[in-house]
Design an enzyme around this catalytic site. Structure first.
Site, PDB file in Angstrom:
ATOM      1  N   LYS B  80      -4.469  72.789  28.244  1.00 58.02           N
ATOM      2  CA  LYS B  80      -4.311  72.997  29.687  1.00 58.02           C
ATOM      3  C   LYS B  80      -2.827  73.136  30.005  1.00 58.02           C
ATOM      4  CE  LYS B  80      -5.701  70.843  34.103  1.00 58.02           C
ATOM      5  NZ  LYS B  80      -6.400  69.690  34.714  1.00 58.02           N
ATOM      6  N   SER B 155     -10.156  70.826  37.941  1.00 53.49           N
ATOM      7  CA  SER B 155      -9.043  71.736  37.786  1.00 53.49           C
ATOM      8  C   SER B 155      -8.881  72.313  36.382  1.00 53.49           C
ATOM      9  CB  SER B 155      -7.751  71.041  38.198  1.00 53.49           C
ATOM     10  OG  SER B 155      -7.411  70.037  37.263  1.00 53.49           O
ATOM     11  N   SER B 179     -11.570  66.388  36.922  1.00 56.93           N
ATOM     12  CA  SER B 179     -11.053  67.676  36.452  1.00 56.93           C
ATOM     13  C   SER B 179     -11.344  68.047  34.993  1.00 56.93           C
ATOM     14  CB  SER B 179      -9.546  67.750  36.680  1.00 56.93           C
ATOM     15  OG  SER B 179      -9.290  68.010  38.031  1.00 56.93           O
TER      16      SER B 179
END
Lengths: 95, 493
Positions: B80, B155, B179
């Protein structure tokens, strides 16, 4: 409780944000809604309840004050928008 | 014949160890897949093909020469884009950090480096990890591989979509209010949020420091345990990371839940949860009973306040953490300024997107003079009440079973105009972060539109073993892992 336009302008100043007219309007509405939603917590009885300060029981973590190798200064400066002679460069702050 | 990119990481490890395949072949397989699919899915913010292939060839040479190499060596992974890898861009999907090149490694990256994993690239996310759909990325939206008109969740939407679309065997995500688990659920993969303090946050760009945790997004539960083994552990660079003994989480991969006590909080199978999601959770409860566990309905009434608590505490911490973006040391600097204050204000106003500003505004408000006690202090007290409720439940139950997301993947734009509606996407996951306990998202079927549903298993603090064991047993006794994304355009209704 509604948040006023003046409060939004004041908060933006505290947060170092410039807001456009349409942003002021949007955040006045959004913050009123979000804080109304947040206000739900006031219906919970918290008499004699202490605050959760940290997410686990760790409190103060001590270590010896020793000199250690840190990240290279040049590497840290490489992302600076403006630099000079190994330092971050900013506009003049004293007249 | 199966393509290499279709395999799990543990299957790839076995084949690498036996010499059947090389890391270069595996790595190339992923980059070919990325070239084939990422034009449509758009999971990657940046790819690292050159350095990846270089590392893969080095690992292959070492293996061939008989040098001792880790079993993980040469396995690719996606990261990420809020975790620092030295010399690569770490953008947080924000204009603020669009050109930021990390000068150091996050501790999780240091750990992966030791085992010589291969970085495929950096994955898209909601800006600064604030959002539940990846629509808040300042660059582009990532598509859900199951239906390209729908969001992948957020997210960590890029991480979940990349794993679901076989563009990475596994990935690291971060989870502040859901997330990791919510995008994993919406994309039909496995997502684990570890206990707060199990994984170091050093080198993870901070959003809400008392809630953030890094964790694995994987194709199956075995890979989740394998990746957790690499990232868990004390780190002196993160003073909130706990000094606990290093564990081998693969020992928890036991196909047996006999005698396990599972609590089913009735509030999460009631109003506000989609009927098909609810049915899937109840079917999972039945499955666990068939497998010898006891499932009992229980109450987690205070859970309904968790989302309100979250948006006070998370925004307060975010407004403080994001104060560092001032246009001086790193990050975006506005071209329009006459003095220092102009630099701060103009850089922040031009560099942050609308949701980030919204959260900074709310966070600044709840911390401001006159409102601190009514919001922030009160929220911290309610957080204690929620923690106490978890403690009580875990006296009776080994784990809790809930949905991950109240709905399956929603369409682009469906919730993005209304912040509160978007915040409700996290009602089942947020309490877990407030309590600092671990939670895992495991696929539990498809809805009538063919979209993935997952169940969430929640455990006691630092008892990842029990949720991994339950998740593994569930996975081994169901066949939901076999469902594959269809990349369809314009789903049914």
């Amino acid at each position: 409780m509604a948040i006023s336009r003046e409060e939004v302008i004041h908060i933006a100043k505290l947060a170092s944000l410039n807001l456009t007219e349409s942003e002021i309007e949007m955040y006045t509405n959004d913050m009123t809604e979000i804080l109304e939603f947040a206000n739900m917590i006031n219906s919970v009885n918290t008499d004699n309840v202490s605050e959760t300060i940290a997410a686990n029981e760790k409190y103060n973590v001590f270590r010896k004050d020793e000199i250690k190798q840190s990240v290279d200064k040049e590497a840290l400066l490489q992302n600076a928008p403006s630099k000079d002679d190994g330092m971050f460069r900013i506009p003049k702050v004293i007249n | 014949m199966m393509e290499l990119y279709e395999l799990t990481a543990h299957e790839l490890m076995d084949k690498l160890a036996s010499g059947e395949i090389t890391s270069e072949e595996v790595t190339k397989s992923y980059f070919n897949r990325i070239k084939e699919k990422d034009g449509v899915v758009k999971a990657y913010v940046s790819t690292l093909e050159e350095s990846a292939l270089e590392k893969a060839r080095k690992v292959d040479a070492d293996r061939k020469a008989g040098k001792p190499v880790s079993k993980y060596a040469g396995i690719p992974i996606g990261i990420k884009d809020n975790m620092c890898i030295t010399g690569t861009r770490t953008t947080c999907s924000s204009k603020m950090l669009e050109n930021f090149v990390a000068p150091y490694d996050a501790t999780v990256i240091e750990n992966l480096n030791k085992e010589e994993l291969v970085y495929l690239g950096k994955l898209n996310m909601d800006e600064f990890a604030m959002g539940s759909s990846t629509e808040n990325s300042a660059f582009f939206t990532t598509k859900n591989p199951w239906d390209l008109e729908r969001v992948p969740g957020g997210s960590s939407g890029g991480s979940a979509a990349a794993v679901a679309a076989d563009m990475a065997p596994w990935a690291l995500g971060s989870d502040t209010g859901g997330s990791i688990r919510q995008p994993a659920s919406l994309c039909g993969v496995v997502g684990l949020k570890p206990t707060y303090g199990l994984v170091s946050r050093y080198g993870l760009v901070a959003f809400a420091s008392s809630l953030d945790q890094i964790g694995p997004i994987t194709k199956d539960v075995t890979d989740s345990a394998l990746l957790l083994n690499l990232i868990a552990g004390h780190d002196e660079k993160d003073s909130t990371s706990m000094e606990i003994e290093k564990k081998d989480y693969t020992k928890a991969l036991v196909n047996d839940v006999k005698g396990m006590k599972i609590g089913l909080p009735k509030e999460y199978i009631g109003e506000g949860v989609n009927e098909e999601v609810k049915a899937s959770v109840l079917a999972a409860a039945k499955k666990f009973e068939e497998l010898g566990a006891t499932v009992e309905e229980c109450s987690f009434d205070v859970g309904k306040y968790a989302t309100s608590v979250y948006y006070v505490i998370a925004d307060a911490e975010a407004s403080s953490n994001l104060g560092r973006f001032d246009g001086i040391r790193y990050g975006y600097r506005s071209e329009k300024f006459e003095n220092l204050k102009d630099i701060y204000r103009n850089s922040r106003s031009e560099g942050f997107g609308p949701e980030v500003k919204r959260r900074i505004m709310v966070g600044t408000y709840v911390l401001s003079s006159g409102y601190y006690d009514a919001y922030y202090k009160k929220a911290q007290k309610v957080r204690t009440v929620i923690n106490n409720a978890y403690n009580e439940l875990f006296k009776k139950y080994d784990i809790l079973l809930t949905p991950v997301s109240p709905t399956t993947a929603f369409k682009f734009g469906e919730k993005s105009d209304n912040p509160i509606e978007m915040y409700m996407a996290d009602i089942c996951t947020v309490p877990v972060n407030i309590g600092g306990v671990p939670g895992i998202s495991v696929p539990s079927g498809l809805d009538s539109k063919g979209l993935p549903i997952s169940i969430q298993l929640i455990g006691k603090a630092f008892d990842e073993e029990t949720i991994l064991r339950a998740a593994y047993t569930y996975e081994q006794n169901t066949n939901f892992r076999e469902n594959r994304p269809t990349f369809k355009e314009g789903g049914n209704n």
